[in-house]
Design a protein around this motif. Structure first.
Motif, PDB file in Angstrom:
ATOM      1  N   ARG A  39       0.736  -1.165  -0.088  1.00 27.60           N
ATOM      2  CA  ARG A  39       0.148  -0.007   0.028  1.00 27.60           C
ATOM      3  C   ARG A  39       0.840   1.412   0.000  1.00 27.60           C
ATOM      4  N   ILE A  40       0.620   2.028  -0.869  1.00 24.65           N
ATOM      5  CA  ILE A  40       1.197   3.470  -0.760  1.00 24.65           C
ATOM      6  C   ILE A  40       0.258   4.503  -0.276  1.00 24.65           C
ATOM      7  N   ILE A  41       0.717   5.283   0.762  1.00 25.09           N
ATOM      8  CA  ILE A  41      -0.036   6.229   1.105  1.00 25.09           C
ATOM      9  C   ILE A  41       0.276   7.537   0.568  1.00 25.09           C
ATOM     10  N   THR A  42      -0.758   8.542   0.125  1.00 26.56           N
ATOM     11  CA  THR A  42      -0.732   9.528  -0.677  1.00 26.56           C
ATOM     12  C   THR A  42      -1.458  10.696  -0.562  1.00 26.56           C
ATOM     13  N   ALA A  43      -0.965  11.803  -0.649  1.00 29.28           N
ATOM     14  CA  ALA A  43      -1.966  12.866  -0.275  1.00 29.28           C
ATOM     15  C   ALA A  43      -3.110  13.168  -1.506  1.00 29.28           C
ATOM     16  N   ASP A  44      -2.697  12.647  -2.771  1.00 32.87           N
ATOM     17  CA  ASP A  44      -3.583  12.737  -4.086  1.00 32.87           C
ATOM     18  C   ASP A  44      -3.681  11.327  -4.642  1.00 32.87           C
ATOM     19  N   VAL A  45      -4.587  10.665  -4.134  1.00 25.78           N
ATOM     20  CA  VAL A  45      -4.972   9.318  -4.573  1.00 25.78           C
ATOM     21  C   VAL A  45      -5.270   9.252  -6.055  1.00 25.78           C
ATOM     22  N   ALA A  46      -6.248  10.091  -6.633  1.00 25.60           N
ATOM     23  CA  ALA A  46      -6.443  10.201  -7.956  1.00 25.60           C
ATOM     24  C   ALA A  46      -5.492  10.349  -8.916  1.00 25.60           C
ATOM     25  N   ALA A  77     -12.690   1.561  -3.979  1.00 28.42           N
ATOM     26  CA  ALA A  77     -13.568   0.984  -2.736  1.00 28.42           C
ATOM     27  C   ALA A  77     -14.009   1.992  -2.021  1.00 28.42           C
ATOM     28  N   THR A  78     -13.320   3.195  -2.159  1.00 28.81           N
ATOM     29  CA  THR A  78     -13.847   4.550  -1.696  1.00 28.81           C
ATOM     30  C   THR A  78     -13.006   5.858  -2.468  1.00 28.81           C
ATOM     31  N   GLU A  79     -13.280   7.017  -2.209  1.00 25.21           N
ATOM     32  CA  GLU A  79     -12.386   8.038  -2.788  1.00 25.21           C
ATOM     33  C   GLU A  79     -10.986   8.004  -2.094  1.00 25.21           C
ATOM     34  N   ASP A  80     -10.838   7.311  -0.956  1.00 30.60           N
ATOM     35  CA  ASP A  80      -9.621   7.406  -0.154  1.00 30.60           C
ATOM     36  C   ASP A  80      -8.695   6.055  -0.492  1.00 30.60           C
ATOM     37  N   PHE A  81      -9.294   4.941  -1.332  1.00 26.99           N
ATOM     38  CA  PHE A  81      -8.587   3.699  -1.455  1.00 26.99           C
ATOM     39  C   PHE A  81      -9.065   3.144  -2.716  1.00 26.99           C
ATOM     40  N   ARG A 108      -5.167  -4.630  -9.210  1.00 27.44           N
ATOM     41  CA  ARG A 108      -4.922  -6.059  -8.972  1.00 27.44           C
ATOM     42  C   ARG A 108      -4.244  -6.564 -10.222  1.00 27.44           C
ATOM     43  N   THR A 109      -3.278  -7.398  -9.849  1.00 29.03           N
ATOM     44  CA  THR A 109      -2.498  -8.103 -10.863  1.00 29.03           C
ATOM     45  C   THR A 109      -2.593  -9.686 -10.332  1.00 29.03           C
ATOM     46  N   PRO A 110      -2.088 -10.634 -11.331  1.00 28.69           N
ATOM     47  CA  PRO A 110      -2.076 -11.865 -11.027  1.00 28.69           C
ATOM     48  C   PRO A 110      -1.138 -12.365  -9.753  1.00 28.69           C
ATOM     49  N   GLY A 111      -0.496 -11.317  -9.634  1.00 24.47           N
ATOM     50  CA  GLY A 111       0.703 -11.867  -8.508  1.00 24.47           C
ATOM     51  C   GLY A 111       0.415 -11.141  -7.405  1.00 24.47           C
ATOM     52  N   ALA A 112      -0.027  -9.949  -7.383  1.00 29.82           N
ATOM     53  CA  ALA A 112      -0.262  -9.062  -6.217  1.00 29.82           C
ATOM     54  C   ALA A 112      -0.987  -7.810  -6.486  1.00 29.82           C
ATOM     55  N   THR A 113      -1.324  -7.176  -5.493  1.00 29.83           N
ATOM     56  CA  THR A 113      -2.234  -6.068  -5.474  1.00 29.83           C
ATOM     57  C   THR A 113      -1.372  -4.813  -5.071  1.00 29.83           C
ATOM     58  N   LEU A 114      -1.419  -3.628  -6.166  1.00 31.63           N
ATOM     59  CA  LEU A 114      -0.939  -2.477  -5.562  1.00 31.63           C
ATOM     60  C   LEU A 114      -2.187  -1.729  -4.806  1.00 31.63           C
ATOM     61  N   ALA A 115      -2.000  -1.235  -3.536  1.00 28.75           N
ATOM     62  CA  ALA A 115      -2.915  -0.562  -2.858  1.00 28.75           C
ATOM     63  C   ALA A 115      -2.636   0.981  -2.778  1.00 28.75           C
ATOM     64  N   ILE A 116      -3.584   1.954  -3.200  1.00 27.84           N
ATOM     65  CA  ILE A 116      -3.190   3.287  -3.146  1.00 27.84           C
ATOM     66  C   ILE A 116      -4.268   3.899  -2.033  1.00 27.84           C
ATOM     67  N   ALA A 117      -3.674   4.550  -1.044  1.00 27.26           N
ATOM     68  CA  ALA A 117      -4.764   5.019  -0.148  1.00 27.26           C
ATOM     69  C   ALA A 117      -4.481   6.462   0.414  1.00 27.26           C
TER      70      ALA A 117
END
Length: 132
Positions: free
Chosen positions: A7-14, A31-35, A39-48
């Protein structure tokens, strides 16, 4: 145990989601405007958003402060990918380079300064390791 995501935390998700969607060709699921997740076959990059940090622990993460993690993506042809990204990525750290462990790697920074490595296995050992 399974490694699921980073997960990458950012001040500008969009902005960051748009960057990673364009760089990877993977569409994000919001999931929300904040998250959002890519998703790739091997892992997921989450941005929050930074607004999610207090849900874990106040001040436990800061955006644009990473100096030790490299997020890596396996790509079919790193040289072609580099050409595709030259009009979009503004901070290339290295051009495609063959590493001693057998991957041809392209290192660049996302808009928050996080390091990203796109790589293609090129030696027999690396191809066997990452063969899918």
């Amino acid at each position: 145990m399974d490694f699921v995501s980073i997960r990458i935390i950012t001040a500008d998700v969009a902005r960051l989601v748009e960057f990673y969607e364009r760089a990877t060709g993977v569409r994000a699921t919001w999931a929300t405007e904040d998250f959002a997740e890519l998703r790739t076959p091997g892992a997921t990059l989450a941005i929050a958003s930074t607004r999610t940090v207090p849900l874990f622990a106040p001040d436990s993460a800061r955006p644009a402060a990473n100096h030790s993690v490299i997020t890596e993506f396996l790509v079919a042809d790193v040289d072609r990918t580099h050409k595709d990204l030259t009009d979009y990525v503004t901070d290339f750290v290295t051009e495609p380079t063959t590493m001693p462990w057998g991957n041809r790697s392209l290192l660049f920074r996302d808009p928050d300064g996080n390091l990203v490595n796109f790589f293609t296995p090129v030696t027999a050992e690396a191809v066997a390791k990452f063969g899918r």
